[in-house]
Write an enzyme that holds these catalytic residues in place. Structure first.
Site, short mmCIF file in Angstrom:
data_model
loop_
_atom_site.label_atom_id
_atom_site.label_comp_id
_atom_site.label_asym_id
_atom_site.label_seq_id
_atom_site.Cartn_x
_atom_site.Cartn_y
_atom_site.Cartn_z
N LYS A 113 39.04 -6.40 83.58
CA LYS A 113 39.49 -5.93 82.27
C LYS A 113 38.35 -5.08 81.73
CE LYS A 113 40.72 -7.15 77.61
NZ LYS A 113 40.47 -8.10 76.54
N GLY B 192 40.15 -10.22 67.11
CA GLY B 192 39.82 -11.41 66.33
C GLY B 192 40.31 -11.37 64.90
N ALA C 32 44.54 -8.11 71.46
CA ALA C 32 43.77 -8.08 70.21
C ALA C 32 44.65 -8.00 68.98
CB ALA C 32 42.77 -6.95 70.20
N GLY C 33 44.34 -8.83 68.03
CA GLY C 33 45.02 -8.80 66.74
C GLY C 33 46.16 -9.79 66.62
N ASN D 114 43.53 -14.90 72.40
CA ASN D 114 42.35 -15.76 72.54
C ASN D 114 42.01 -16.45 71.22
OD1 ASN D 114 38.93 -15.27 73.78
ND2 ASN D 114 39.97 -17.09 73.17
N THR D 115 41.56 -15.65 70.24
CA THR D 115 41.06 -16.24 68.99
C THR D 115 42.08 -17.17 68.33
OG1 THR D 115 39.70 -14.31 68.62
CG2 THR D 115 40.12 -15.69 66.71
#
Lengths: 262, 383
Positions: free
Chosen positions: A96, A157, A183-184, A205-206
């Protein structure tokens, strides 16, 4: 529901990350609960001198595919170096590609990303670049041989959801490679929305890692991704900007016309 | 020179110490509530909000600030704490500073590690499990200057993935050379942003030059240093004004050098040889208030807590905004391989072995991170 990137077939469209977890065992439990088959991990967090690395060992044991990322790289040169290191250390030619010289919002650098992608593809890597939701850049990355593109929904994040929705729609419409929204994504509903749009997968993830109950949240994302994909495949009902009044204002014309004909 | 090109010294001249000090007293509960609500709405806070958050008016809102700070920190950094350890290369110093144990006028035995001793220190530190190291050099440009670094830094570079340095302010060319040798970050604290107080405490030596020190982060930004650490020594002058200046400095640097990461530490004056009574005392509650205010002002900022603080404070404060911690610090050259406490720079409060610090981090529901840097990153010449 399966889909393919390069030579791998996935039955789960939820990819996850390994950062920000309170401990490696919680990370492993959450990953297992999410059903994910591809897990991204930062090369900067792997201690290559330790055979029993805290993050790496449980992932290997869990049997998920590893997607090393180049997080922390600020230039194409650094990212290429990290990818080569990952290939050697982890025995995978998947990467990635993340290049963000901006430490504040972690915005990906489009120029360095394209440069690095071209080089890595030449070296035989399966390159999945993390980019801004830029339709032209995504096409350029596809042209140099990337096997998927990973446009952002909102800053990493931020948990803000699909702030780039209009551009994601264009990217998905134009892509000949899988589109993974990265992301987001901060809530299962965001993940479902991305899947309903037609994204091939999402990376979360976050939202899982910092949840009060990461394992439960991982399951919630699993189900949201499945529901979103199912809805996309079933075909969402069309929306209309026009009101369909139950008592139409122009119906009298039909009555007048029928009277005059008589 | 346009506004955006003006140096921070020029910006600083626009701030009047006494006016700012008075402004803190004028902050009200409404100002604090506005800042809290802006933060909750994910609006970026400005310096005015920051001022409200570290003002006495914010003291009743400490719990709310802590909750928000925890939230922002976990969102950005997760439940992780980066661990690092300082390695004191030398306690030689050519300055006289009223507050420092290494000050030239203090009659302590001076020592600079030779390369054999450095190897022993590196080996002892590696045994402790650390991968991020902070080199501390004292300020003796002639004896522990670039010539010494050319020998020592490559040796350290080979053993640690991330190398930070706390070194006397150097020139742009020298920073470029350190960066090329593999130094990832440089920490340089202004001590105090009050010119007058600065002059009172820096009696002799090159450190006496306020402007040379103040422009150091700009020189670091110019060479593209990956991370720059700034801060004030809490206690030399009014801590609120100094910390406000640090925030203003940070804002200036971020706009100008957008590719650099920033960290802030908040060392409180500690007892040391030739000890100095702090002019402004910061309580533990106020330190928590400050940590939370910095986090709310800048969610991406790395905030570091050293072993100057007690184990109990560190354990409780770590979820509130801290992202990195030192552990088992030995503040004397050679302190890991052979303990000679007589040479230490200041007394540390948290004496725990790193494995116990790591254990305490785990007990708080956090993951201690030993490695978080790829050795190839930040290098101008990668083989």
């Amino acid at each position: 529901m399966v889909f393919t990137i390069a030579d791998k077939t996935f039955s789960s469209r939820l990819f996850s990350g390994t950062g920000k977890f309170a401990d490696p065992s919680l990370m492993t439990d959450a990953i297992l609960a999410s059903g994910t088959e591809l897990v991204t991990m930062a090369m900067k967090r792997v201690d290559l001198n330790k055979s029993d690395d805290d993050i790496l060992s449980p992932l290997v044991k869990a049997g998920v595919h590893l997607l090393p990322n180049t997080s922390g790289a600020c230039t194409a040169e650094e990212a290429v170096f990290a990818a080569r290191l990952a290939r050697e250390a982890l025995g995978t030619h998947w990467v990635k590609l993340e290049i963000h010289p901006d430490p504040k919002y972690l915005m990906p650098d489009p120029i360095e990303t394209l440069k690095a992608a071209e080089q890595l593809v030449k070296e035989g890597f399966v390159v999945l670049p993390y980019v801004h939701a830029d339709p032209v850049l995504c096409k350029r990355l596809e042209l140099v041989g990337c096997q998927a593109v990973m446009p952002l929904g909102a800053p990493i994040g931020s948990n803000k959801g699909l702030k780039t929705r209009d551009f994601l729609e264009i990217i998905i419409e134009q892509a000949n490679v899988p589109v993974i929204v990265d992301a987001g994504i901060g809530a299962p509903s965001h993940a479902a929305e991305a899947m309903e749009l037609g994204a091939d997968a999402v990376l979360v993830n976050t939202a899982i890692a910092v949840s009060a109950q990461p394992v439960v949240m991982a399951k919630a994302f699993k189900q949201a991704v499945e529901a979103g994909r199912m809805a996309y495949e079933a075909g969402l009902a069309a929306t209309s900007v026009h009101a369909n009044a139950s008592s139409p204002l122009t119906a009298f014309l039909d009555e007048i016309e029928s009277v005059s004909v008589d | 020179m346009t506004g955006s090109e003006a140096s921070f010294a020029q910006h600083l001249s626009g701030y009047h110490w006494d006016d700012i000090k008075l402004s803190f007293g004028a902050k009200t509960a409404a100002d604090v509530e506005r800042a809290l609500s802006r933060s909750a709405n994910q609006t970026r806070l400005d310096l005015n909000d920051f001022m409200a958050l570290i003002s006495p008016a914010a003291e009743p809102y400490l719990e709310q600030m802590a909750q928000r700070s925890l939230q922002l920190t976990q969102q950005r950094f997760g439940k992780t704490i980066q661990l690092y350890v300082p390695l004191y290369l030398s306690n030689l110093c050519s300055n006289i500073c009223t507050y420092c144990g290494f000050s030239m006028h203090n009659a302590i035995r001076r020592k600079t590690l030779d390369m054999v001793e450095l190897d022993a220190e590196i080996a002892a530190i590696k045994q402790l499990g650390f991968d991020h190291i902070l080199l501390v050099t004292g300020e003796s440009e002639r004896k522990v200057g670039m010539e010494y670094f050319r020998q020592a830094v490559p040796k350290i570079r080979e053993n640690f993935s991330h190398v930070s340095m706390e070194v006397q302010p150097l020139s742009t060319q020298e920073y470029q050379e350190l960066k090329d040798m593999g130094v990832d970050s440089i920490l340089v604290y202004q001590e105090t942003y009050s010119r007058q107080t600065y002059a009172e405490h820096h009696l002799k030596g090159k450190k006496n030059d306020f402007d040379w020190r103040l422009a150091t982060p700009e020189r670091l930004g110019q060479v593209g240093m990956n991370k720059v650490g700034i801060g004030a020594l809490i206690g030399l002058d009014d801590w609120r004004v100094d910390c406000f200046m640090v925030a203003a400095h940070l804002q200036y640097l971020e706009k100008r050098f957008w590719q650099t990461r920033y960290s802030i530490s908040f060392p409180r004056l500690r007892p040391c040889t030739g000890g100095l009574e702090p002019k402004s005392v910061m309580t533990d509650r106020q330190l928590v208030q400050l940590i939370c205010a910095y986090r709310m002002f800048n969610p991406e900022l790395e905030l570091s807590l050293s072993t100057r603080e007690s184990a109990a404070f560190r354990d409780h404060a770590l979820p509130l905004g801290i992202t990195s911690m030192s552990a088992y610090s030995r503040t004397q050259p050679g302190g890991y391989a052979e303990a000679e406490p007589a040479l230490e720079q200041f007394s540390i409060s948290d004496e725990r072995h790193p494995k116990y610090v790591a254990q305490a981090i785990v007990e708080r529901g956090y993951q201690p991170v030993w490695t978080d840097w790829q050795p190839a990153y930040g290098r101008s010449a990668i083989e």
